[in-house]
Write a protein that holds these residues in place. Structure first.
Motif, PDB file in Angstrom:
ATOM      1  N   ASN A 152       0.835  -1.197   0.000  1.00 25.74           N
ATOM      2  CA  ASN A 152       0.000   0.000   0.000  1.00 25.74           C
ATOM      3  C   ASN A 152       0.875   1.254   0.000  1.00 25.74           C
ATOM      4  O   ASN A 152       1.526   1.564   1.000  1.00 25.74           O
ATOM      5  CB  ASN A 152      -0.922  -0.006   1.222  1.00 25.74           C
ATOM      6  CG  ASN A 152      -1.868   1.176   1.236  1.00 25.74           C
ATOM      7  OD1 ASN A 152      -1.959   1.929   0.255  1.00 25.74           O
ATOM      8  ND2 ASN A 152      -2.571   1.359   2.338  1.00 25.74           N
ATOM      9  N   LEU A 153       0.869   1.977  -1.118  1.00 26.07           N
ATOM     10  CA  LEU A 153       1.688   3.186  -1.238  1.00 26.07           C
ATOM     11  C   LEU A 153       0.913   4.460  -0.911  1.00 26.07           C
ATOM     12  O   LEU A 153       1.462   5.557  -1.021  1.00 26.07           O
ATOM     13  CB  LEU A 153       2.250   3.285  -2.666  1.00 26.07           C
ATOM     14  CG  LEU A 153       3.226   2.183  -3.091  1.00 26.07           C
ATOM     15  CD1 LEU A 153       3.686   2.412  -4.522  1.00 26.07           C
ATOM     16  CD2 LEU A 153       4.423   2.115  -2.156  1.00 26.07           C
ATOM     17  N   ARG A 154      -0.349   4.309  -0.520  1.00 23.00           N
ATOM     18  CA  ARG A 154      -1.141   5.509  -0.238  1.00 23.00           C
ATOM     19  C   ARG A 154      -0.540   6.372   0.875  1.00 23.00           C
ATOM     20  O   ARG A 154      -0.479   7.601   0.740  1.00 23.00           O
ATOM     21  CB  ARG A 154      -2.582   5.118   0.098  1.00 23.00           C
ATOM     22  CG  ARG A 154      -3.495   6.330   0.316  1.00 23.00           C
ATOM     23  CD  ARG A 154      -4.966   5.926   0.302  1.00 23.00           C
ATOM     24  NE  ARG A 154      -5.822   7.048   0.659  1.00 23.00           N
ATOM     25  CZ  ARG A 154      -6.106   8.077  -0.134  1.00 23.00           C
ATOM     26  NH1 ARG A 154      -5.591   8.121  -1.354  1.00 23.00           N
ATOM     27  NH2 ARG A 154      -6.896   9.049   0.270  1.00 23.00           N
ATOM     28  N   PRO A 155      -0.066   5.780   1.982  1.00 29.42           N
ATOM     29  CA  PRO A 155       0.553   6.637   3.014  1.00 29.42           C
ATOM     30  C   PRO A 155       1.737   7.443   2.476  1.00 29.42           C
ATOM     31  O   PRO A 155       1.901   8.614   2.822  1.00 29.42           O
ATOM     32  CB  PRO A 155       1.004   5.633   4.086  1.00 29.42           C
ATOM     33  CG  PRO A 155       0.101   4.459   3.910  1.00 29.42           C
ATOM     34  CD  PRO A 155      -0.142   4.369   2.428  1.00 29.42           C
ATOM     35  N   LEU A 156       2.556   6.825   1.613  1.00 26.77           N
ATOM     36  CA  LEU A 156       3.695   7.528   1.034  1.00 26.77           C
ATOM     37  C   LEU A 156       3.223   8.628   0.082  1.00 26.77           C
ATOM     38  O   LEU A 156       3.761   9.750   0.099  1.00 26.77           O
ATOM     39  CB  LEU A 156       4.601   6.541   0.289  1.00 26.77           C
ATOM     40  CG  LEU A 156       5.765   7.145  -0.510  1.00 26.77           C
ATOM     41  CD1 LEU A 156       6.689   7.964   0.400  1.00 26.77           C
ATOM     42  CD2 LEU A 156       6.557   6.052  -1.229  1.00 26.77           C
ATOM     43  N   SER A 157       2.220   8.328  -0.740  1.00 28.35           N
ATOM     44  CA  SER A 157       1.747   9.336  -1.699  1.00 28.35           C
ATOM     45  C   SER A 157       1.125  10.524  -0.978  1.00 28.35           C
ATOM     46  O   SER A 157       1.325  11.682  -1.376  1.00 28.35           O
ATOM     47  CB  SER A 157       0.750   8.707  -2.677  1.00 28.35           C
ATOM     48  OG  SER A 157      -0.449   8.343  -2.039  1.00 28.35           O
ATOM     49  N   MET A 158       0.376  10.271   0.091  1.00 34.43           N
ATOM     50  CA  MET A 158      -0.244  11.372   0.850  1.00 34.43           C
ATOM     51  C   MET A 158       0.822  12.230   1.534  1.00 34.43           C
ATOM     52  O   MET A 158       0.753  13.466   1.516  1.00 34.43           O
ATOM     53  CB  MET A 158      -1.219  10.809   1.881  1.00 34.43           C
ATOM     54  CG  MET A 158      -2.455  10.153   1.269  1.00 34.43           C
ATOM     55  SD  MET A 158      -3.511   9.367   2.506  1.00 34.43           S
ATOM     56  CE  MET A 158      -4.044  10.792   3.465  1.00 34.43           C
ATOM     57  N   PHE A 159       1.812  11.573   2.124  1.00 36.16           N
ATOM     58  CA  PHE A 159       2.910  12.287   2.780  1.00 36.16           C
ATOM     59  C   PHE A 159       3.669  13.139   1.770  1.00 36.16           C
ATOM     60  O   PHE A 159       3.924  14.328   1.985  1.00 36.16           O
ATOM     61  CB  PHE A 159       3.834  11.266   3.435  1.00 36.16           C
ATOM     62  CG  PHE A 159       5.134  11.840   3.943  1.00 36.16           C
ATOM     63  CD1 PHE A 159       5.197  12.488   5.166  1.00 36.16           C
ATOM     64  CD2 PHE A 159       6.304  11.730   3.193  1.00 36.16           C
ATOM     65  CE1 PHE A 159       6.391  13.012   5.637  1.00 36.16           C
ATOM     66  CE2 PHE A 159       7.504  12.254   3.649  1.00 36.16           C
ATOM     67  CZ  PHE A 159       7.544  12.905   4.884  1.00 36.16           C
ATOM     68  N   ALA A 160       4.022  12.544   0.632  1.00 36.98           N
ATOM     69  CA  ALA A 160       4.802  13.252  -0.386  1.00 36.98           C
ATOM     70  C   ALA A 160       4.016  14.419  -0.977  1.00 36.98           C
ATOM     71  O   ALA A 160       4.573  15.508  -1.209  1.00 36.98           O
ATOM     72  CB  ALA A 160       5.212  12.286  -1.490  1.00 36.98           C
ATOM     73  N   ALA A 161       2.720  14.201  -1.246  1.00 38.27           N
ATOM     74  CA  ALA A 161       1.898  15.268  -1.837  1.00 38.27           C
ATOM     75  C   ALA A 161       1.793  16.471  -0.906  1.00 38.27           C
ATOM     76  O   ALA A 161       1.759  17.621  -1.366  1.00 38.27           O
ATOM     77  CB  ALA A 161       0.508  14.714  -2.158  1.00 38.27           C
ATOM     78  N   ARG A 162       1.757  16.210   0.393  1.00 30.82           N
ATOM     79  CA  ARG A 162       1.638  17.311   1.362  1.00 30.82           C
ATOM     80  C   ARG A 162       2.982  18.016   1.573  1.00 30.82           C
ATOM     81  O   ARG A 162       3.080  19.248   1.484  1.00 30.82           O
ATOM     82  CB  ARG A 162       1.120  16.766   2.703  1.00 30.82           C
ATOM     83  CG  ARG A 162       0.871  17.857   3.740  1.00 30.82           C
ATOM     84  CD  ARG A 162       0.261  17.289   5.004  1.00 30.82           C
ATOM     85  NE  ARG A 162       1.155  16.375   5.709  1.00 30.82           N
ATOM     86  CZ  ARG A 162       1.054  15.056   5.686  1.00 30.82           C
ATOM     87  NH1 ARG A 162       0.115  14.468   4.971  1.00 30.82           N
ATOM     88  NH2 ARG A 162       1.903  14.305   6.362  1.00 30.82           N
TER      89      ARG A 162
END
Length: 645
Positions: A262-272
């Motif tokens: 699950n890469l969603r936590p990484l994508s959310m962190f990076a986007a912010r």
């Protein structure tokens, strides 16, 4: 007389003189057969379509067998069609069925042709070995057809009636598929993978699933395999590394669709965190389009930068924790001058190409902030408790090693670390030092320890850290370079800073005397032995050759990975070793819509045909034959009693 207890155990399987004698005759006969064909692949790098095609086509050898069998009998177009049917029987049959071409007459002709190819590729094996490879539902029928006597009129009629019956009861398609799969299985006897199954290409997981199904395969671990194996142990630096490489090559499918990470936590962190940062230096290379998980390139660049920064931090922590690695000069995060916007590498100051580092504390550059701590812990759990990944990693362990000596060939991925003077370089561990073969054995054991020792073991944590050292350490046999300049590629423009000096092995091993030195170190004869190596792409377009050191060294990384094909000019090699010769298959870039049979050239003819008796398997059979002779003697002399029913 051998140990009586051992002979008693052997007697359970061969309870009579007749049973033991029969097996002696069988094994002796097998020794007189030609050796099976070995295939060597290297640096697959996730290119599953190309690899599966090479596996199914036996790197063009099946096409050669078709030409040898039907040359001047059928036109080339039909040869190509027959080859494609053997490679992809279900797909081709579906297409022909939709077009109305696969009628009874077509099936009758195709079955005849497939049986002829089966006869050719099975000729070097015992009937029992071929029978074991046959699908059970058709084993008797195929066995009859392969061994039909065409000079006997009655047998010819019998043969025709079998085929007519197959077609009449509407199992022709299934029978054709069974014959095609049998041809594939018989053409490759042993499969050797000289490392680097993972990274760069789109779906290493599909390659692993193929290897799991293969009947006889061994793997010599590459640095990219070690990195994934390290990630499976929970090594944070390895986890960051495999994520960083996958994101940098736009390989989201292997992570999320393949392994369910699950890469969603990484994508959310990076986007912010990098919302207003274009992350230009971290734009992904798009060699393959994702089928299941398309990610916007702008977001991918942000994710790439986020995981890279975390990687540099946790790598620095390992280096501080393990001063014995002698890598303090690689903690470049601590060499950044945040006021001047520069970084010092190897005593030289360079301007930083990107100074937007919001998660880096200048007072403590290696410290993860709370969000990064939580993120990396979440990702670690995804790797440590990933059922499919661990199934694949366990296969890498059960079928893999740092090196393999097999049939007078020494197989390894990277190098045997050497010094400039040609002596073997060593790793110091406490009061002991390891070099040459001993170093490879030590590394092999450390890799085992990282996965299999109990979680509470101090030695396990040392081995887990060592997995990262193997990825990029100066004396790592699977890395083979003085340093890895990942940080420099992102943040420093100077090409000088990007250079990664190769281990002296690479310039020394092309000389015959040093190949001989390595072969002798591993207990192999200088005469008739070879080193089979991967890791470093051979640039054919620049005049390089995969055959070096007077034919003693083969470097077979020719660029199966799309990332290297512009540099090498081809799409990789297969080394093929049959009973008559060693041959290299030079691959074309894979295109499913084009005929892409490799160019096969013989590079060494054997002085005499190699029989099973001349191989490592033959040596095992010879020992077993002697054991059986001892058992027969024990029966005859009354030391053991036969179990006569």
């Amino acid at each position: 007389m051998r140990e009586l207890s051992y002979l008693k155990l052997l007697a359970r399987e061969y309870p009579t003189i007749k049973a033991a004698s029969s097996e002696i005759i069988n094994l002796t006969a097998i020794q007189g057969l030609p050796k099976g064909t070995e295939y060597f692949f290297s640096d697959l790098h996730g290119e599953y379509e190309a690899f599966v095609h090479l596996l199914k086509s036996a790197s063009g050898i099946i096409r050669e067998k078709i030409t040898e069998t039907f040359s001047h009998i059928i036109p080339e177009k039909e040869e190509v069609e027959l080859a494609n049917l053997i490679y992809y029987p279900e797909r081709i049959l579906n297409q022909l069925g939709m077009d109305g071409q696969a009628d009874d007459d077509w099936q009758r002709v195709i079955i005849y042709r497939l049986v002829q190819i089966c006869k050719v590729v099975s000729s070097k094996y015992t009937r029992s070995k071929v029978r074991k490879k046959m699908p059970k539902e058709f084993a008797y029928i195929i066995d009859e057809l392969i061994h039909v006597d065409y000079n006997d009129d009655n047998k010819r009629i019998y043969y025709s009636e079998i085929i007519r019956s197959i077609i009449d009861i509407r199992v022709g398609d299934k029978f054709i598929i069974a014959l095609c799969e049998l041809i594939q299985n018989l053409t490759i006897d042993n499969l050797h993978i000289i490392g680097d199954i993972f990274d760069r290409g789109p779906r290493a997981d599909i390659i692993m699933n193929e290897l799991l199904q293969f009947h006889d395969v061994d793997i010599q671990w590459g640095n990219h395999d070690i990195s994934w194996m390290g990630a499976a142990t929970g090594n944070l630096a390895c986890i960051c590394n495999v994520l960083r490489i996958a994101i940098s090559y736009n390989s989201f499918d292997v992570l999320e669709e393949g392994y369910g990470i699950n890469l969603r936590p990484l994508s959310m962190f990076a986007a912010r965190v990098y919302r207003d940062d274009p992350c230009t230096r971290f734009s992904p290379k798009i060699l393959d389009e994702n089928i299941y998980d398309a990610v916007d390139p702008g977001l991918a660049a942000k994710m790439h930068k986020a995981i890279a920064i975390i990687q540099f931090k946790v790598e620095g922590q390992i280096i501080k924790r393990r001063p014995e690695y002698d890598m303090a000069d690689r903690i470049l995060m601590e060499s950044i001058d945040f006021k001047q916007g520069t970084v010092t590498a190897e005593g030289k100051e360079y301007p930083m190409l990107d100074m937007f580092l919001p998660t880096v504390d200048p007072a403590d550059p290696l410290k993860l902030n709370p969000e990064e701590e939580e993120l990396i812990h979440t990702l670690q759990l995804s790797f440590k408790h990933n059922e499919l990944l661990h199934k694949h990693v366990r296969f890498l362990y059960s079928h893999g090693s740092m090196y393999k000596c097999y049939n007078s060939n020494l197989l390894y991925h990277g190098c045997i670390p050497m010094k400039e003077d040609g002596s073997f370089d060593e790793i110091q561990v406490g009061s002991r030092s390891y070099s040459g073969k001993a170093l490879m054995d030590y590394v092999d054991q450390m890799v085992q320890n990282a996965y299999f020792l109990p979680e509470s073991s101090k030695e396990k944590q040392e081995a887990i850290d060592f997995m990262w050292y193997l990825w990029c350490g100066a004396k790592s046999p699977v890395f083979g370079k003085g340093k890895m300049t990942t940080f420099e590629h992102y943040f420093i423009e100077s090409p000088v800073a990007h250079k990664e000096p190769m281990n002296p092995y690479y310039k020394l091993s092309v000389k015959e005397e040093y190949c001989d030195k390595i072969l002798e170190e591993f207990g192999l004869s200088k005469e008739g032995s070879h080193i089979i190596n991967g890791h470093v792409p051979v640039k054919i377009k620049e005049g390089e050759s995969p055959v070096k050191s007077g034919g003693k060294l083969f470097i077979i990384d020719g660029g199966l990975s799309k990332a290297y094909q512009s540099k090498t000019g081809i799409a990789g090699y297969t080394l093929i070793y049959n009973s008559n010769h060693l041959a290299l298959a030079e691959h074309k870039p894979f295109d499913p819509n084009k005929e892409s049979t490799p160019r096969v050239s013989v590079v060494e003819n054997m002085k005499k045909r190699v029989m099973v008796a001349d191989t490592d398997k033959g040596a095992e059979l010879a020992v077993h034959i002697e054991d059986l002779k001892e058992l027969v003697t024990a029966y005859r002399e009354g030391i053991l009693k036969e179990k006569v029913e």
